[in-house]
Design a protein around this motif. Sequence first.
Motif, PDB file in Angstrom:
ATOM      1  N   UNK A 239       0.867  -1.186   0.000  1.00  0.00           N
ATOM      2  CA  UNK A 239       0.000   0.000   0.000  1.00  0.00           C
ATOM      3  C   UNK A 239       0.895   1.224   0.000  1.00  0.00           C
ATOM      4  N   UNK A 240       0.448   2.280  -0.656  1.00  0.00           N
ATOM      5  CA  UNK A 240       1.231   3.523  -0.617  1.00  0.00           C
ATOM      6  C   UNK A 240       1.013   4.311   0.668  1.00  0.00           C
ATOM      7  N   UNK A 241      -0.011   3.953   1.403  1.00  0.00           N
ATOM      8  CA  UNK A 241      -0.315   4.671   2.647  1.00  0.00           C
ATOM      9  C   UNK A 241       0.541   4.193   3.803  1.00  0.00           C
ATOM     10  N   UNK A 242       0.328   4.804   5.001  1.00  0.00           N
ATOM     11  CA  UNK A 242       1.125   4.427   6.179  1.00  0.00           C
ATOM     12  C   UNK A 242       0.525   3.227   6.920  1.00  0.00           C
ATOM     13  N   UNK A 243       1.401   2.335   7.375  1.00  0.00           N
ATOM     14  CA  UNK A 243       0.964   1.179   8.169  1.00  0.00           C
ATOM     15  C   UNK A 243       1.014   1.536   9.648  1.00  0.00           C
ATOM     16  N   UNK A 244       0.160   0.914  10.422  1.00  0.00           N
ATOM     17  CA  UNK A 244       0.127   1.086  11.868  1.00  0.00           C
ATOM     18  C   UNK A 244       1.507   0.723  12.463  1.00  0.00           C
ATOM     19  N   UNK A 245       2.033   1.627  13.307  1.00  0.00           N
ATOM     20  CA  UNK A 245       3.409   1.444  13.788  1.00  0.00           C
ATOM     21  C   UNK A 245       3.573   0.225  14.681  1.00  0.00           C
ATOM     22  N   UNK A 246       2.583   0.011  15.554  1.00  0.00           N
ATOM     23  CA  UNK A 246       2.684  -1.123  16.494  1.00  0.00           C
ATOM     24  C   UNK A 246       2.756  -2.451  15.735  1.00  0.00           C
ATOM     25  N   UNK A 247       2.017  -2.490  14.639  1.00  0.00           N
ATOM     26  CA  UNK A 247       1.997  -3.707  13.821  1.00  0.00           C
ATOM     27  C   UNK A 247       3.377  -3.930  13.197  1.00  0.00           C
ATOM     28  N   UNK A 248       4.009  -2.838  12.756  1.00  0.00           N
ATOM     29  CA  UNK A 248       5.341  -2.929  12.146  1.00  0.00           C
ATOM     30  C   UNK A 248       6.372  -3.401  13.186  1.00  0.00           C
ATOM     31  N   UNK A 249       6.134  -3.004  14.468  1.00  0.00           N
ATOM     32  CA  UNK A 249       7.093  -3.383  15.527  1.00  0.00           C
ATOM     33  C   UNK A 249       7.089  -4.885  15.823  1.00  0.00           C
ATOM     34  N   UNK A 250       6.076  -5.600  15.344  1.00  0.00           N
ATOM     35  CA  UNK A 250       6.041  -7.049  15.602  1.00  0.00           C
ATOM     36  C   UNK A 250       7.165  -7.760  14.861  1.00  0.00           C
TER      37      UNK A 250
END
Length: 362
Positions: A239-250
């Motif tokens: 996706x070109x949009x931003x991903x949820x940060x907490x999810x990325x931290x997994x």
Amino acid sequence: MKNLVLYCRAGYEKDCAAEIQDRAAQLNVGGFVKTNVNDAFVVFQCFEDDGADTLMLNLPLNSLVFARQMFAAAELLSNLPEQDRVSPIAEALSELTQCGDLRVETPDTNEAKELSAFCRKFTVPLRLQLKKQQILLNKENPKRPIIHVCFIAPGKAYVGYSLSHNSSPHFMGIPRLKMAADAPSRSTLKLDEAFGAFLTKEQQEKRCRSGLNAVDLGACPGGWTYQLVRRGMMVAAIDNGPMNEKLMETGQVKHYRADGFRFEPPRKNIYWLVCDMVEKPSRVAELMEAWAINGWFKEAIFNLKLPMKSRYKEVKVILSTMSDILAENNIDFEMQCKHLYHDRDEVTVHLWLFPEKGVNYA
Ligand SMILES: C[S@@+](CC[C@H](N)C(=O)[O-])C[C@H]1O[C@@H](n2cnc3c(N)ncnc32)[C@H](O)[C@@H]1O
């Protein structure tokens, strides 16, 4: 019984009606549909007295797109007397015996739901009477038919039964799912519901588990990715949009800022493909076909946005075109499509490629 009652989302009665008319005709069960806009249910009245029983036996609920639940019903009971509603209902159900469960329901509309408190209370004396007459077993039994009493207005109810193996396990056909506090978006519930609708618990344990790789096309902010991560998968989120940060931290998510229609998985080890891009349904279907032909996934769940009119017809055309294309490419598959409770103007499709071969992509 003569009537088949089908629950659907309010506003989708015409689609549910067109579908049951079409499917009943394929099974040579004649009848006509009675429906009103925004009633959230449809009645298919068969010409034959046992038409609805035939449909219950031969028409799988999970092959219907727009129906959440269906049951065979007697004639509508009207003017049920306030002082004794139990007796006429028990009388209408007297040809049934040893059913395993009782559900006193309403269609899914705000007006009908005002009757919910009454339905809950009324279940108690009705259950007692049905047990007394051995219409209902003393102990719940998940393998026996389910009695449905659907109050469409005060004093007005359809009563009948569904078969436990061809029925939604949920009250009113609606799964009660909890939104996790840390989920990035409400649409997370759509994928959660889809896994539950298309796969049994045992199938989910085998096929929605840690170690599998997934691609999420149109992933932001990450509600669907969240469901895949929660099940232990590694996810490529496109996706070109931003991903949820907490999810990325997994550490389980790799975010590709790319066009979902052009993205190619760098490694061909993808088990699940999910897609929630808001796009023309035919374009999404073509993308899914291309991925299937390339052999880039094993199972997919994707949404098809619905047009304003002729929704059943449109969905039918898209799914049958997809089936033809997959078959022409010698791809064996199973496909299911459902207008889920959490879907609004869209339906959700599950596609499982080469189901019998059980290839392990882990
Ligand atoms: C309905 S939202 C997805 C919501 C997501 N499933 C969730 O649960 O959070 C649709 C997303 O598709 C993305 N999208 C639309 N067209 C796209 C494209 N061609 N390539 C990649 N993403 C696209 C949009 O940026 C948007 O974030």
